[in-house]
Design a protein around this motif. Structure first.
Motif, short mmCIF file in Angstrom:
data_model
loop_
_atom_site.label_atom_id
_atom_site.label_comp_id
_atom_site.label_asym_id
_atom_site.label_seq_id
_atom_site.Cartn_x
_atom_site.Cartn_y
_atom_site.Cartn_z
N ASN A 148 30.01 36.27 53.35
CA ASN A 148 28.46 36.05 52.87
C ASN A 148 28.02 37.26 52.10
O ASN A 148 27.03 37.79 52.07
N ALA A 149 29.08 37.66 51.21
CA ALA A 149 28.59 38.82 50.12
C ALA A 149 27.78 37.89 49.09
O ALA A 149 28.16 36.99 48.95
N THR A 150 26.84 38.94 48.55
CA THR A 150 26.16 38.13 47.36
C THR A 150 26.63 38.48 46.17
O THR A 150 26.81 39.74 45.86
N LEU A 151 26.86 37.68 45.31
CA LEU A 151 27.18 37.56 43.99
C LEU A 151 25.89 38.43 43.22
O LEU A 151 24.76 37.63 43.06
N GLU A 152 25.98 39.42 42.95
CA GLU A 152 24.88 40.09 42.16
C GLU A 152 25.04 40.09 40.78
O GLU A 152 24.08 40.43 39.88
N GLY A 153 26.15 39.51 40.07
CA GLY A 153 26.04 39.53 38.81
C GLY A 153 27.49 39.61 38.15
O GLY A 153 28.53 39.92 38.96
N THR A 154 27.81 39.51 36.69
CA THR A 154 28.93 39.60 36.21
C THR A 154 29.03 40.56 35.01
O THR A 154 28.10 40.41 34.19
N LEU A 155 29.95 41.49 34.86
CA LEU A 155 30.06 42.54 33.68
C LEU A 155 30.87 41.94 33.06
O LEU A 155 32.21 41.44 33.45
N ARG A 156 30.63 41.56 31.77
CA ARG A 156 31.12 40.77 30.86
C ARG A 156 32.21 41.79 30.17
O ARG A 156 31.88 42.67 29.55
N HIS A 157 33.51 41.13 30.24
CA HIS A 157 34.66 41.95 29.23
C HIS A 157 34.56 43.63 29.58
O HIS A 157 35.04 44.25 28.80
N PHE A 165 44.25 41.51 27.96
CA PHE A 165 42.99 40.63 27.95
C PHE A 165 42.00 41.47 28.57
O PHE A 165 42.13 42.22 29.42
N ARG A 166 40.63 41.05 28.18
CA ARG A 166 39.41 41.85 28.80
C ARG A 166 38.79 40.89 29.68
O ARG A 166 38.39 39.66 29.30
N ARG A 167 39.22 41.26 30.84
CA ARG A 167 38.47 40.46 31.90
C ARG A 167 37.05 40.69 32.02
O ARG A 167 36.32 41.79 31.90
N SER A 168 36.29 39.70 32.96
CA SER A 168 34.83 39.94 33.34
C SER A 168 35.15 39.93 34.49
O SER A 168 35.69 39.31 35.29
#
Length: 190
Positions: A148-157, A165-168
């Motif tokens: 039940n952790a909340t996805l707070e956002g994605t840090l791009r590359h 490879f540059r991951r997000s």
């Protein structure tokens, strides 16, 4: 930050050291163990470097690396860590987790996360625990979402991988105020 050994009937988490990491050498060489990690532990030398970096971080109070012992299988299973410890804001990360293939899907990881979350919120009294996961790693994302952790956002590359490879990175969080409900529901059998 001094953290004792954390354990329950299923798992024991103790400080990863230069004396005990040798128990992980065979696991570290398993194929595809760290596919979505910027770390490389695929050779004894690389594992040694990984452990030295973790111990250096512990010495400087930036992280607390654990070696994982599965009490049911009576075997060392992998490693995990408290990291990016921010004492001022009372925020830390749980991550750098890798578990041998034979231990995956056995419920071991849930016991690991329970002990770490319980310690972070109830003993250390931190306000937030974060998880950072490669957006391509659906298995780990699913496991954290089950907490039940909340996805707070994605840090791009934002992270350079060993293959160039540059991951997000997907950023998940659990707040201290959410812990009692998560403990009573997700971990009700613990």
């Amino acid at each position: 930050m001094t953290i004792p050994t954390l354990e329950n009937e299923r798992v024991r988490l103790e400080l990863l050291t230069l004396d005990n990491y040798k128990f992980l050498k065979h696991i570290a060489q398993e194929k595809d163990l760290l596919t979505f990690s910027p770390s490389d532990i695929s050779t004894p030398e690389k594992l040694n470097d990984y452990v030295h970096i973790a111990i250096h971080g512990h010495y400087h109070k930036l992280c607390f690396p654990f070696i994982i012992y599965d009490k049911v299988k009576k075997a060392y299973a992998g490693s995990t860590r408290f990291g990016h410890i921010n004492q001022t804001n009372k925020v830390l990360h749980i991550g750098w987790t890798w578990i041998g293939h034979e231990f995956q899907g056995t419920g071991l990881n849930a016991h690991i996360k329970f002990l770490m979350l319980q310690y972070a919120f109830e003993t250390l009294e931190f306000e937030k625990v974060e998880f950072r996961i490669d957006e391509r790693n659906n298995k780990s994302r699913s496991a954290v979402e089950k907490l039940n952790a909340t996805l707070e956002g994605t840090l791009r590359h934002d992270t350079l991988m060993t293959d160039g490879f540059r991951r997000s990175t997907c950023c998940y969080g659990i707040l201290k105020s959410e812990w009692p409900d998560i403990k009573a529901t997700v971990f009700k059998e613990f």
